[in-house]
Enzyme design. Sequence first.
Site, PDB file in Angstrom:
ATOM      1  N   ASP A 119       0.824  -1.214   0.000  1.00  0.00           N
ATOM      2  CA  ASP A 119       0.000   0.000   0.000  1.00  0.00           C
ATOM      3  C   ASP A 119       0.855   1.261   0.000  1.00  0.00           C
ATOM      4  O   ASP A 119       0.359   2.347   0.316  1.00  0.00           O
ATOM      5  CB  ASP A 119      -0.915   0.012   1.233  1.00  0.00           C
ATOM      6  CG  ASP A 119      -2.265  -0.641   0.957  1.00  0.00           C
ATOM      7  OD1 ASP A 119      -2.467  -1.128  -0.168  1.00  0.00           O
ATOM      8  OD2 ASP A 119      -3.117  -0.664   1.870  1.00  0.00           O
ATOM      9  N   ASP A 178       3.551  -9.027   9.537  1.00  0.00           N
ATOM     10  CA  ASP A 178       3.781  -7.615   9.259  1.00  0.00           C
ATOM     11  C   ASP A 178       5.173  -7.431   8.672  1.00  0.00           C
ATOM     12  O   ASP A 178       6.026  -8.313   8.757  1.00  0.00           O
ATOM     13  CB  ASP A 178       3.626  -6.789  10.535  1.00  0.00           C
ATOM     14  CG  ASP A 178       2.167  -6.565  10.899  1.00  0.00           C
ATOM     15  OD1 ASP A 178       1.292  -6.915  10.080  1.00  0.00           O
ATOM     16  OD2 ASP A 178       1.890  -6.054  12.002  1.00  0.00           O
ATOM     17  N   ASP A 180       7.843  -5.986   9.493  1.00  0.00           N
ATOM     18  CA  ASP A 180       9.057  -6.067  10.318  1.00  0.00           C
ATOM     19  C   ASP A 180       9.217  -7.434  10.985  1.00  0.00           C
ATOM     20  O   ASP A 180      10.099  -7.606  11.832  1.00  0.00           O
ATOM     21  CB  ASP A 180       9.041  -4.983  11.400  1.00  0.00           C
ATOM     22  CG  ASP A 180       7.812  -5.076  12.298  1.00  0.00           C
ATOM     23  OD1 ASP A 180       6.710  -5.203  11.759  1.00  0.00           O
ATOM     24  OD2 ASP A 180       7.968  -5.009  13.534  1.00  0.00           O
ATOM     25  N   ASP A 272      -7.662  -7.246  13.801  1.00  0.00           N
ATOM     26  CA  ASP A 272      -7.234  -8.581  14.204  1.00  0.00           C
ATOM     27  C   ASP A 272      -8.059  -9.111  15.370  1.00  0.00           C
ATOM     28  O   ASP A 272      -8.540 -10.244  15.358  1.00  0.00           O
ATOM     29  CB  ASP A 272      -5.738  -8.580  14.556  1.00  0.00           C
ATOM     30  CG  ASP A 272      -5.324  -7.354  15.368  1.00  0.00           C
ATOM     31  OD1 ASP A 272      -6.214  -6.668  15.923  1.00  0.00           O
ATOM     32  OD2 ASP A 272      -4.121  -7.077  15.445  1.00  0.00           O
TER      33      ASP A 272
END
Length: 515
Positions: A119, A178, A180, A272
Amino acid sequence: MEAAEQLAVVWKQARGPVIVPLLRASVMVCLAMCVILFVEKVYMAVVVVAMRLLGRRPERQWRWEPVRDDDPELGSAAYPMVLVQIPMYNEREVYQKSIRAACGLSWPSDRIIIQVLDDSTDPAIKELVQVECQRWAKKGVNIKYEIRDNRRGYKAGALKEGMKHGYVKDCDYVAIFDADFQPEPDFLTRAMPFLIHNPEIALVQARWVFVNANECLMTRMQEMSLDYHFKVEQEVGSSAYAFFGFNGTAGVWRISALNEAGGWKDRTTVEDMDLAVRASLKGWKFVYLGDLKVKSELPSTFKAFRYQQHRWSCGPANLFRKMLMEIVKNQKVTLWKKIYVIYNFFFVRKIIGHILTSVFYCLVIPATVFVPEVEIPRWGYFYIPTVITLLNAVGTPRSFHLVIFWVLFENVMSLHRTKATFSGLLELGRVNEWVVTEKLGDVLKMKVQSKVSKKLRMRIIQRLHLLELGVAAYIFFCGCYDLLFGKRYYYIFLFMQSIAFFIVGVGFVGTIVPN
């Protein structure tokens, strides 16, 4: 002088009929919340100890055996098809690590699809991510680079859009990381058997560990809080109720369960947790694996940390508001589980925990120094908080010597969490604001090594936080008054807490990134 005299008169007139009863009522409410939180912490500690003594590991609670491909007729078909989603947004510093880790997962190459959901709004970063995906594709990895023309729904929107592609129909499970996060190669081989052999399980959640925990004192404080969350809260939810909040990453979902629950929704900033609660209400069960660890990065700048905490505090409160009656009316889960979700999971941990810390320790206790008629029992301001603190600190033994700093810092942050909690409950202001947590990766190390900048060129005004400075002044004044006129020795705590607020207020917390 006249103004001071008039103020003194007003204080004397209001003190007895208004201030004393109001403060006394506030103390009683805070003590009640303190007992509620204490009981919750002790209960969770007892459950964790009992699980350890009884040896109730997930492998014993659920059927688990490795996936075997020793049947020559089946070959790799013995392995289910897995989709790995990596949502990212302008992740220049960490995109390579997450893609490399996902592409290195030990799973048959024809039974896994890596999906990078980019994105990013920076064209240069988009190109870097696309080139990285192409590089891995040339190595034979089945990797897809997906973009969309808007950021509607933020992360939830990206994940939802990613599930619409035709090739996803062949997948039975989806792992989410994610940008990281760096899973070890054996992540899927350890997590997938729970889903394959137990059709009632919808989610397998791994534990986070942190590559930059030692970067600064603020990251050490975060590690202490998150270690307790994973080692205690998630452990209790998994072993006793087969329910806990999905952490949004480092987990694997059964796609059929995800779809049955209604898929990803962007109505709150905790998509989530929203999905986890809805799936649980459908009767699905979750498993948390404490020994399956995934490396990740903690926010090391105070700005990034504060935005993250706003999202993590506002979102659950807002979700509680939206789903309370749906949970109450649900017929598929037991009454005991509904009580756990409403009372323990939401009310105590997501609401009372934040409000008690800020109101009691930062407002009410300091105010009582001016009203000696209002007394707080020692068990309320010392014994119970001490036990709660020690139970929290047990999760990170290596940082036990930092427990005083952790308490003071948590009290400071509770102010923001309380604001965010009320924003979520009342749907005010920034209730649906989503700010991606900034990741620094090796950027600081690179800047120091190359000596790009030797001076911090940050304007003072950018580092000042007026709310913290105001609370620091209030608590310091209360401490001075108690030192001069009081007999309770509150000033020892009040002076330390005011210093903590002042340090945060002037911006000397976390990593300061050179311009």
